[in-house]
Design an enzyme around this catalytic site. Structure first.
Site, PDB file in Angstrom:
ATOM      1  CB  ILE A 135      -1.027   0.012   1.038  1.00 49.35           C
ATOM      2  CG1 ILE A 135      -0.380  -0.116   2.656  1.00 49.35           C
ATOM      3  CG2 ILE A 135      -2.008  -1.079   1.142  1.00 49.35           C
ATOM      4  CD1 ILE A 135      -1.277   0.013   3.609  1.00 49.35           C
ATOM      5  CG  ASP A 136      -0.003   4.428  -2.485  1.00 51.65           C
ATOM      6  OD1 ASP A 136       0.310   3.627  -2.940  1.00 51.65           O
ATOM      7  OD2 ASP A 136      -1.169   5.071  -2.920  1.00 51.65           O
ATOM      8  CE  LYS A 137       6.572   8.824   3.375  1.00 51.37           C
ATOM      9  NZ  LYS A 137       7.245  10.359   2.769  1.00 51.37           N
ATOM     10  CB  THR A 151      -2.454   4.151   2.103  1.00 50.25           C
ATOM     11  OG1 THR A 151      -2.808   4.981   0.985  1.00 50.25           O
ATOM     12  CG2 THR A 151      -3.718   3.336   2.435  1.00 50.25           C
ATOM     13  NE  ARG A 208      -3.083   8.651  -3.545  1.00 59.26           N
ATOM     14  CZ  ARG A 208      -1.814   8.835  -3.536  1.00 59.26           C
ATOM     15  NH1 ARG A 208      -0.958   7.654  -3.353  1.00 59.26           N
ATOM     16  NH2 ARG A 208      -1.369  10.049  -3.565  1.00 59.26           N
TER      17      ARG A 208
END
Length: 356
Positions: A162-164, A166, A266
């Site tokens: 998952i994104d930094k 998130t 997103r």
């Protein structure tokens, strides 16, 4: 260009010192004996993972691509036995993963896998600009006494990312067998994942389905864009959303992933006109809905300070255990900053404007 040029460890050079012209070797490869003459940019793009032909052409134009010790242009045709080296103007960074004593929230653990709850702001995997201080380094420390776990072995470790910025749940495989089995479940879309997100605007429907291929945005390589479903650009992506709570100018939604593409939620939410609140890369750090009053603008700025990231949390994760074959389902509470943000909206909006 990225420090590692997208190279795998077995392709990277071992020359730690600069050459006579001040360049450092990052790659060395020998052309196969049976290779027919072909342009070097085409040859390298087919033999060097994660590197495009365009990037190789730029490297050649800059004098970084050498053959048999001499720089060549991108139209040079390789021949059997040629020694190709990529020489860059900076030392090669050691990308080996070192255990670091970084606290992690372990939700579940057994001899095959572990589930962790990642905080916002923690990079998942080392990469350009973030070679230490990542979740992978933290996991390596947590499993440092497990002799069968090698953090540098791609056959074990994180199954997805998952994104930094998130927060939320991730599963880690301790054995190659577990990673293979779990990886297949993610590939076949057999896992269950849902996210909570605060998005700009008041969605018309209480639930819906977003379908649109996701690929790299040609105008901004750090952002993803949505393309025609079933088209040749991007990869198939489907997101299902359901409204949880309305605050007039923003909406709390649950997003369930049918696929798992980079920045999927997103990009999809922006595509339908509802960017995530606080998502700077996708336009969510602007005041997109609401009033013109100074007090409202101040309220929004305070909201941005409370949760200074995209308001996105990986809330649930479900999969079949690779060994026991039992269904495993996990749920994590909202991160504190996102919970505070939602509570601030609840207090701001009048009771009659809320529905659950």
């Amino acid at each position: 260009m990225d420090d590692d040029f997208g190279l795998d460890a077995d392709q990277q050079g071992s020359n730690d010192g600069p050459s006579d012209d001040g360049l450092y070797e990052h790659l060395r490869m020998e052309v196969d004996k049976g290779q027919v003459p072909v342009r070097i940019d085409k040859y390298m793009s087919e033999h060097v993972q994660h590197s495009s032909r365009n990037r190789i052409q730029k490297a050649a134009d800059a004098g970084y691509v050498h053959v048999n010790g001499n720089p060549v242009k991108s139209n040079y045709k390789v021949r059997p036995g040629d020694i190709i080296t990529l020489m860059l103007d900076r030392p090669h960074h050691d990308t080996s993963i070192v255990p670091e004593n970084i606290p992690i929230d372990v939700v579940y653990e057994d001899d095959q896998l572990m589930v962790v709850n990642k905080p916002a702001g923690l990079v998942v995997h080392p990469g350009c600009g973030n070679f230490t201080g990542t979740l992978v380094n933290a996991i390596a420390w947590h499993l440092r006494d497990l002799p069968t776990y090698d953090p540098n072995d791609p056959a074990v470790g994180l199954v997805h990312r998952i994104d930094k910025d998130t927060s939320g749940l991730l599963v880690v495989a301790k054995t190659p067998e577990a990673k293979t089995e779990l990886g297949a479940q993610f590939f076949n879309h057999d896992t269950h994942r849902s996210y909570n997100a605060l998005v700009w605007g008041n969605l018309t429907e209480d639930s819906g389905r977003i379908e649109g291929n996701i690929g790299r945005d040609p105008k901004d390589r750090l952002r993803m864009a949505v393309f025609t479903p079933g088209g040749d650009i991007g990869k198939t992506a489907v997101t299902h959303y359901r409204v949880l709570e309305r605050f007039g100018y923003v909406t709390l939604v649950e997003c369930r992933l049918e696929t798992g593409r980079t920045h999927q939620i997103r990009a999809h939410m922006k595509h339908i006109g509802h960017p995530l609140f606080g998502d700077e890369r996708y336009g969510g750090m602007e005041i997109l809905r609401g009033e013109r009053s100074a007090s409202y603008k101040a309220f929004i700025q305070n909201c941005f300070k409370i949760c200074g990231r995209q308001a996105l949390h990986a809330r649930t994760l479900g999969f079949v255990h690779p060994v026991t074959k039992q269904q495993m389902d996990f749920n994590s509470p909202l991160a504190a900053d996102m919970e505070a943000l939602i509570e601030k909206w609840r207090k701001y909006m009048k009771p009659e404007q809320q529905t659950i």
